[in-house]
Design a protein around this motif. Structure first.
Motif, PDB file in Angstrom:
ATOM      1  N   GLU A  15      35.025  64.298 -24.470  1.00 15.73           N
ATOM      2  CA  GLU A  15      35.470  64.847 -23.832  1.00 15.73           C
ATOM      3  C   GLU A  15      36.101  66.229 -24.667  1.00 15.73           C
ATOM      4  O   GLU A  15      36.513  67.062 -24.688  1.00 15.73           O
ATOM      5  CB  GLU A  15      36.934  63.820 -23.651  1.00 15.73           C
TER       6      GLU A  15
ATOM      7  N   ALA B  27      36.754  69.811 -24.500  1.00 18.35           N
ATOM      8  CA  ALA B  27      37.549  69.944 -25.142  1.00 18.35           C
ATOM      9  C   ALA B  27      37.675  71.326 -25.252  1.00 18.35           C
ATOM     10  O   ALA B  27      38.152  72.752 -25.870  1.00 18.35           O
ATOM     11  CB  ALA B  27      38.950  69.715 -25.503  1.00 18.35           C
TER      12      ALA B  27
ATOM     13  N   TRP C 216      48.318  67.017 -28.411  1.00 16.15           N
ATOM     14  CA  TRP C 216      47.677  67.397 -27.431  1.00 16.15           C
ATOM     15  C   TRP C 216      47.334  66.965 -26.180  1.00 16.15           C
ATOM     16  O   TRP C 216      47.395  65.936 -25.470  1.00 16.15           O
ATOM     17  CB  TRP C 216      45.832  66.934 -27.343  1.00 16.15           C
TER      18      TRP C 216
ATOM     19  N   ARG D  15      47.783  68.439 -22.410  1.00 17.23           N
ATOM     20  CA  ARG D  15      46.429  68.249 -21.832  1.00 17.23           C
ATOM     21  C   ARG D  15      46.561  70.204 -20.880  1.00 17.23           C
ATOM     22  O   ARG D  15      47.328  70.562 -21.075  1.00 17.23           O
ATOM     23  CB  ARG D  15      46.552  68.213 -19.983  1.00 17.23           C
TER      24      ARG D  15
ATOM     25  N   ARG E  71      45.676  72.058 -14.926  1.00 12.54           N
ATOM     26  CA  ARG E  71      44.018  71.674 -14.094  1.00 12.54           C
ATOM     27  C   ARG E  71      44.167  72.893 -12.854  1.00 12.54           C
ATOM     28  O   ARG E  71      44.632  73.888 -13.480  1.00 12.54           O
ATOM     29  CB  ARG E  71      45.169  70.588 -12.982  1.00 12.54           C
TER      30      ARG E  71
END
Length: 407
Positions: free
Chosen positions: A71, A75, A272, A274, A277
């Motif tokens: 992940e 990121a 943090w 997200r 999308r």
């Protein structure tokens, strides 16, 4: 008195660490428009970079070190993308730079050179292939750890597990230097600093660390390490983080965190947030993340704050650290790494990226010459960049129309 404007015209500030990409994710859903001026929710906008005499900026592509490694790679890619999008949005002001020659060329064209640094080896997922892929995207330094150990290097904020560096960590350091990526020792344990210097065959950096002898914070560089920078050729880029430069702020911060935990107050769930999308636009979040040092404390924490007002770090304390690094490592081994947009507030007089001239004026009053200040602002880090390039046997940064041709 030294003419500070002349110093900055000849040798603009090349700052080692700015967390604007992280702040853009947290507060703006990665939108890069409107950063020309007057973005007071950030420490950074283009007008204030200009006012501060900044000619080069290492943009930190930070992701939390407790993310699962796979992940973290994703990121970090998003953060790298944010830097490129930022530069593309302001082509008259910013230019991507990969080498010392690129920085010089960008400045000659009146632009601020934009370089990239990864803040934490967790972003590599223990893969040299990932390291090389990031190098091909223009990443020019990797901080070996953030606040958690990697499987191969010890952090200053975690329990030792690798004895500084293990064999895998030494292989990472060797590969970084083989391909021209700077080894950054901010955030690492003291044993890791020494192990990396033992293994290094090219100069290393501290992208944003101050002097432990002045403020005894674990994130600062101790004198025995600073002395070793002379032989290594590296540079310690002094940071402005209040807890790192002021013992009073460091003590207050520790006490505030203890009280916060005693009261059972939650950690900020959105520290943090997200990323958007596909097809989604996340609303702006102009209010900074909350915690013991936040501007909007919860009611339960206010009585403690009233009884224990937060002390302020000062520009003079930052200058004390710059002086100490110079005295210990030498004037050829000191630089600046403010950590703007990576902490909730900065010392009085250095509240945002426009403040560098005030720090230089303070140092000039302490006897720093024009030549000394020019080394501090940019010449030292340019020398280190060039040394890393010349040492690399397989440089992997992208080709560019700026600077010299590369193999």
């Amino acid at each position: 008195m030294t003419d500070i404007a002349a110093v900055l015209a000849t040798s603009p500030v090349i700052d080692g660490h700015n967390d604007l990409p992280m702040a853009l994710r947290a507060r703006a859903g990665y939108r890069v428009e409107g950063l020309a001026a007057d973005r007071r929710e950030f420490h950074t906008d283009i007008a204030r970079l200009r006012a501060g005499g900044v000619g080069g900026q290492f943009w930190s592509v930070y992701v939390p070190s407790d993310l699962p490694e796979a992940e973290a790679v994703v990121a970090t890619m998003e953060q790298v993308d944010a830097v490129y999008r930022l530069v593309a949005a302001y082509p008259e002001d910013l230019a991507i730079a990969y080498t010392a020659a690129d920085v010089t060329a960008a400045n000659r064209d009146g632009k601020i050179a934009s370089l990239i640094g990864i803040e934490g080896g967790h972003s590599l997922a223990s893969s040299l292939g990932v390291l090389r892929a990031f190098a091909r995207l223009g990443v020019r330094y990797v901080t070996l750890t953030h606040n958690h150990n990697t499987p191969w290097a010890d952090s200053a904020a975690d329990e030792a597990s690798s004895g500084g560096l293990n064999d895998e960590g030494r292989a990472v350091v060797a590969e970084m230097q083989r391909i021209g990526v700077l080894v950054d020792l901010s955030h690492v344990a003291t044993a890791t600093m020494h192990a990396a210097l033992d293994a290094a065959t090219a100069p290393v950096i501290f992208s944003h660390s101050s002097a432990r002898a002045v403020t005894g914070h674990r994130r600062n560089a101790p004198d025995d390490v600073l002395v070793r920078l002379r032989g290594n050729g590296g540079v310690c880029m002094v940071t402005f983080v209040p807890a790192f430069v002021s013992a009073e702020v460091a003590a207050w911060t520790e006490a505030a965190e203890q009280e916060w935990a005693r009261l059972g107050l939650p950690e900020d769930a959105d520290a943090w947030p997200r990323a958007p999308r596909p097809g989604e636009e996340i609303p702006a979040r102009p209010v900074p993340e909350q915690g013991p040092g936040g501007d909007h404390p919860p009611a339960a924490f206010r009585p403690w704050l009233a009884a224990h007002p937060r002390p302020e770090a000062t520009l003079g304390q930052v200058a004390d650290h710059v002086d100490h690094v110079r005295e210990t490592a030498g004037v050829d081994h000191v630089g600046l790494g403010g950590d703007y947009d990576g902490c909730d507030r900065l010392p009085a007089g250095l509240e945002d990226v426009s403040g560098y001239p005030r720090l230089l004026s303070e140092l000039a009053e302490r006897g720093w010459t024009r030549a000394d200040l020019e080394k501090l602002t940019g010449r030292n880090v340019l020398r280190v960049l060039q040394a890393a390039e010349e040492h690399a046997t397989e440089p992997l940064w992208p080709s560019t129309t700026l600077g010299r041709d590369r193999p």
